[in-house]
Structure formats: C-alpha cells, structure tokens
Design an enzyme around this catalytic site. Structure first.
Site, PDB file in Angstrom:
ATOM      1  N   HIS A 102       0.835  -1.208   0.000  1.00  0.00           N
ATOM      2  CA  HIS A 102       0.000   0.000   0.000  1.00  0.00           C
ATOM      3  C   HIS A 102       0.862   1.247   0.000  1.00  0.00           C
ATOM      4  O   HIS A 102       1.983   1.255   0.511  1.00  0.00           O
ATOM      5  CB  HIS A 102      -0.963   0.021   1.194  1.00  0.00           C
ATOM      6  CG  HIS A 102      -0.311  -0.137   2.530  1.00  0.00           C
ATOM      7  ND1 HIS A 102       0.087  -1.345   3.031  1.00  0.00           N
ATOM      8  CD2 HIS A 102       0.015   0.778   3.485  1.00  0.00           C
ATOM      9  CE1 HIS A 102       0.619  -1.189   4.227  1.00  0.00           C
ATOM     10  NE2 HIS A 102       0.602   0.101   4.529  1.00  0.00           N
ATOM     11  N   HIS A 104       0.594   5.295   1.041  1.00  0.00           N
ATOM     12  CA  HIS A 104      -0.144   6.322   1.774  1.00  0.00           C
ATOM     13  C   HIS A 104      -0.130   7.614   0.956  1.00  0.00           C
ATOM     14  O   HIS A 104       0.937   8.036   0.482  1.00  0.00           O
ATOM     15  CB  HIS A 104       0.533   6.636   3.106  1.00  0.00           C
ATOM     16  CG  HIS A 104       0.583   5.498   4.078  1.00  0.00           C
ATOM     17  ND1 HIS A 104      -0.227   5.437   5.183  1.00  0.00           N
ATOM     18  CD2 HIS A 104       1.352   4.388   4.117  1.00  0.00           C
ATOM     19  CE1 HIS A 104       0.052   4.341   5.876  1.00  0.00           C
ATOM     20  NE2 HIS A 104       1.015   3.690   5.252  1.00  0.00           N
TER      21      HIS A 104
HETATM   22  P1  AMP Z   1       1.747   0.613   7.475  1.00  0.00           P
HETATM   23  O1  AMP Z   1       1.640  -0.875   7.194  1.00  0.00           O
HETATM   24  O2  AMP Z   1       2.788   0.945   8.493  1.00  0.00           O
HETATM   25  O3  AMP Z   1       1.923   1.418   6.219  1.00  0.00           O
HETATM   26  O4  AMP Z   1       0.418   1.098   8.169  1.00  0.00           O
HETATM   27  C1  AMP Z   1      -0.840   0.546   7.881  1.00  0.00           C
HETATM   28  C2  AMP Z   1      -1.875   1.641   7.786  1.00  0.00           C
HETATM   29  O5  AMP Z   1      -3.129   1.019   7.634  1.00  0.00           O
HETATM   30  C3  AMP Z   1      -1.967   2.569   9.010  1.00  0.00           C
HETATM   31  O6  AMP Z   1      -1.893   3.926   8.577  1.00  0.00           O
HETATM   32  C4  AMP Z   1      -3.351   2.241   9.587  1.00  0.00           C
HETATM   33  O7  AMP Z   1      -3.971   3.372  10.164  1.00  0.00           O
HETATM   34  C5  AMP Z   1      -4.081   1.735   8.377  1.00  0.00           C
HETATM   35  N1  AMP Z   1      -5.165   0.800   8.658  1.00  0.00           N
HETATM   36  C6  AMP Z   1      -5.135  -0.289   9.469  1.00  0.00           C
HETATM   37  N2  AMP Z   1      -6.306  -0.926   9.446  1.00  0.00           N
HETATM   38  C7  AMP Z   1      -7.107  -0.256   8.592  1.00  0.00           C
HETATM   39  C8  AMP Z   1      -8.444  -0.414   8.144  1.00  0.00           C
HETATM   40  N3  AMP Z   1      -9.224  -1.422   8.563  1.00  0.00           N
HETATM   41  N4  AMP Z   1      -8.936   0.493   7.263  1.00  0.00           N
HETATM   42  C9  AMP Z   1      -8.178   1.512   6.833  1.00  0.00           C
HETATM   43  N5  AMP Z   1      -6.905   1.719   7.215  1.00  0.00           N
HETATM   44  C10 AMP Z   1      -6.372   0.869   8.090  1.00  0.00           C
END
Ligand code: AMP
Length: 140
Positions: A102, A104
């Site tokens: 993913h 951001h």
């Molecule tokens: P990272 O893997 O460090 O890039 O972070 C994962 C991102 O996913 C974080 O910013 C979380 O806030 C976000 N996140 C986790 N669960 C969900 C969800 N169910 N829906 C949307 N975003 C999420």
C-alpha cells in the site's frame, strides 16, 4: 516471507470488513485510512496479492503508481493542499504493519505537521473527507 491472505487489506478487498472507498479500477483500490495522519489520508492498494515493493510485480507497481498519481492530484485539489507526501513501508523493520502492498497519500499544508500515528478518526469525518476526494475526482 509469504503473503498472508488473511491480512486486513485482503479482507477489505474481499468485502469481509468495511472500508470507506474513494476509487477503484481493474487493478487497484483506494480507501481512507482509519487513523489518518492528515485530512484526506488514503491508501492505494493493488487488487492482487503481494506483501510490499519487495515482492510486487512490475505490473502491480505500475498500476499502483498510476492510481497514486491520480488520487494525489484529486486529494490536493479536494483539500486545497500545497503538496502531498507519499509514504510506503516494507516489512516490519521498515515500518510496515499491514502486509499487503500500500501507498499512503497524505495531503500537506504549509507549516502543518503530520499528526502522530495510531489515533482513530470519527467515521463521519472520514466519510466527509472521502466525499471531498470523490468530488474532486468527478470534476477531473
Ligand atoms: P503501514 O503498514 O505501516 O503502512 O500502516 C498501515 C496503515 O493502515 C496505518 O496507517 C493504519 O492506520 C491503516 N489501517 C489499518 N487498518 C485499517 C483499516 N481497517 N482500514 C483503513 N486503514 C487501516
């Protein structure tokens, strides 16, 4: 490292848990981050499985980059932002918490820092921010 098909973004892709979606095409899905570090913080994912940049195919990366550019432009317009930060983490040591690739997208304003991670936002605020991005996309 192998792909875990029960990671939370895989469940979002299968519709097993809810998300606030703003865009999709054949290859990618975009939805709002539930713990936004900036207004309009959203996530671009490929619809097919891979953990991160390290195991992604060129096709998955290209699809994500095309969508990331499109949504970044819309999010900047939606929030009248002066710039956008694009973040991407690989493996736990690299800061990754969810092991489905993913990107951001974080609209930025002059002098305003990103909020600390880990704070849930109200669902109605997230929905309103998603609406703004959708409206910007519709305007082109
Ligand atoms: P990272 O893997 O460090 O890039 O972070 C994962 C991102 O996913 C974080 O910013 C979380 O806030 C976000 N996140 C986790 N669960 C969900 C969800 N169910 N829906 C949307 N975003 C999420």
């Amino acid at each position: 490292m192998t792909y875990d098909p029960d990671n939370i973004f895989a469940k979002i892709l299968r519709g097993e848990i809810p998300s606030t979606q703003v865009y999709e095409d054949d290859d990618t899905l975009v939805f709002m981050d539930i713990m936004p570090r900036a207004d309009g913080h959203c996530l671009v994912i490929p619809k097919t499985p891979c953990r991160n940049v390290l195991d992604a195919s060129p096709e998955q990366l290209l699809a994500c980059m095309k969508t990331t550019q499109k949504i970044s432009q819309a999010a900047m317009a939606a929030f009248d932002a002066g710039g956008v930060t694009i973040q991407q983490f690989n493996e736990a040591v690299g800061g990754q918490e969810v092991f489905h690739l993913h990107f951001h997208i974080l609209p930025r304003h002059d002098g305003i820092k990103l909020r600390p991670p880990g704070k849930m936002e109200d669902a109605d605020v997230i929905a309103a921010n998603a609406e703004k991005i959708c409206a910007a996309l519709a305007e082109g």
